[in-house]
Enzyme design. Structure first.
Site, PDB file in Angstrom:
ATOM      1  N   VAL A   1     -38.191 -59.562 -34.120  1.00  0.00           N
ATOM      2  CA  VAL A   1     -39.338 -58.635 -34.114  1.00  0.00           C
ATOM      3  C   VAL A   1     -40.458 -59.267 -34.929  1.00  0.00           C
ATOM      4  O   VAL A   1     -40.285 -59.578 -36.110  1.00  0.00           O
ATOM      5  CB  VAL A   1     -38.957 -57.276 -34.735  1.00  0.00           C
ATOM      6  CG1 VAL A   1     -40.152 -56.327 -34.718  1.00  0.00           C
ATOM      7  CG2 VAL A   1     -37.765 -56.662 -33.999  1.00  0.00           C
TER       8      VAL A   1
ATOM      9  N   LEU B   1     -48.657 -50.917 -35.641  1.00  0.00           N
ATOM     10  CA  LEU B   1     -48.340 -51.503 -34.334  1.00  0.00           C
ATOM     11  C   LEU B   1     -46.850 -51.844 -34.202  1.00  0.00           C
ATOM     12  O   LEU B   1     -46.251 -51.659 -33.136  1.00  0.00           O
ATOM     13  CB  LEU B   1     -49.197 -52.758 -34.112  1.00  0.00           C
ATOM     14  CG  LEU B   1     -49.314 -53.219 -32.655  1.00  0.00           C
ATOM     15  CD1 LEU B   1     -49.984 -52.170 -31.788  1.00  0.00           C
ATOM     16  CD2 LEU B   1     -50.064 -54.542 -32.575  1.00  0.00           C
ATOM     17  N   GLY B   2     -46.257 -52.332 -35.296  1.00  0.00           N
ATOM     18  CA  GLY B   2     -44.827 -52.646 -35.281  1.00  0.00           C
ATOM     19  C   GLY B   2     -43.999 -51.409 -34.989  1.00  0.00           C
ATOM     20  O   GLY B   2     -43.017 -51.453 -34.240  1.00  0.00           O
TER      21      GLY B   2
ATOM     22  N   TYR C   1     -37.459 -49.941 -40.920  1.00  0.00           N
ATOM     23  CA  TYR C   1     -36.556 -49.491 -39.866  1.00  0.00           C
ATOM     24  C   TYR C   1     -35.972 -48.107 -40.196  1.00  0.00           C
ATOM     25  O   TYR C   1     -35.722 -47.315 -39.301  1.00  0.00           O
ATOM     26  CB  TYR C   1     -35.444 -50.518 -39.643  1.00  0.00           C
ATOM     27  CG  TYR C   1     -35.949 -51.782 -38.980  1.00  0.00           C
ATOM     28  CD1 TYR C   1     -36.514 -51.732 -37.713  1.00  0.00           C
ATOM     29  CD2 TYR C   1     -35.883 -53.013 -39.617  1.00  0.00           C
ATOM     30  CE1 TYR C   1     -36.998 -52.884 -37.088  1.00  0.00           C
ATOM     31  CE2 TYR C   1     -36.362 -54.175 -38.996  1.00  0.00           C
ATOM     32  CZ  TYR C   1     -36.921 -54.096 -37.732  1.00  0.00           C
ATOM     33  OH  TYR C   1     -37.396 -55.223 -37.133  1.00  0.00           O
TER      34      TYR C   1
END
Lengths: 174, 174
Positions: B111, B122-123, B154
């Protein structure tokens, strides 16, 4: 025919353990633990989905739709099965598979050994067999997600927990 | 054409975020953060390996043999790229991929968001896009291995660390 020798002897090495496609890789067994049992590993043996389900039942796993299991096997990079042979009859007594990008990473899933054959070193040989195969394909990053009760088993095989703080994470819906 | 709307507004939902194969999925951007920039995601855009290498360089990753990168992309289940469009020119500014058995498990790798576009949300949208796509394919177990500095990123997306004590492990040679 390749023999997986010396894996059960403390001083032995596994230098002659080789993953040999399309062959039955016979496991050299300690007669004190296994008697006359004959066991081989294979990466290309036809898997009967009902027999696999039975094996997973034997270790208490939740049942999964066979349609999805078939798909998962078709799309696994490596599927290893272990078989007990008695006369002309063979029974699947172990299983493991790995997904992979065929280049850098592999992830091992669904490692199972029938309870009759647990605690005899067979799971260890099965895992070494998988690692050897993945490494021979130049895949450098071999990963898995371990339940708490098998963390030590994998650690003894050389698997490392959270190396450099890298953490395994799972996504669940909110 | 599918718009990935409302993902940057606190009260918005991402109900209309859909992975639409072979299409450019345009991202609705906050003009305060992005100005006139236009960005789309795609699951099937042709990837120039040199452009991908440049993107990975921009975040300081070690270089990898392009031959192996090509193989890894070919054998990934899902490859998502993010593109900035200026006039007729497009530049890859984000990337992620996943391996999978097409049935139960997927594992997300590589990623990356270009530093110019980091810390703008954006991620997060990229990851939601991937999860949405994997979930729409009925893959229930979405996993990844997170470096320490991105564990919280995450976690905010719903990823869970060591659920029920399940541990991510890596194999290294003795």
């Amino acid at each position: 025919m390749v023999w997986l020798q010396k894996l059960f002897t403390k001083t032995g090495s596994d230098d002659n353990l080789e993953a040999n496609n399309y062959e039955r890789d016979w496991v050299s067994l300690d007669p004190e633990k296994f008697g006359n049992t004959k066991i081989y590993f294979s990466t290309h043996e036809q898997i009967d989905l009902y027999e696999l389900e039975e094996l997973c039942d034997s270790v208490g796993w939740a049942r999964r739709p066979l349609r999805k299991v078939r798909k998962a096997l078709e799309h696994s990079y490596l599927v290893v099965s272990a078989w007990e042979v008695k006369g002309t009859k063979k029974t699947m007594i172990g299983f493991a598979r790995a997904t992979s990008d065929h280049a850098f990473n592999a992830t091992i899933w669904d490692v199972v050994i029938h309870p009759r054959f647990q605690n005899k070193g067979l799971g260890k040989v099965l895992m070494k067999y998988m690692i050897r195969k993945l490494r021979s394909d130049d895949i450098s990053n071999v990963t898995l997600f371990a339940d708490p009760q098998v963390v030590d088993f994998y650690r003894r095989l050389g698997f490392i927990l959270d190396p450099e703080g890298i953490k395994g994470m799972f996504w669940y819906p909110d």
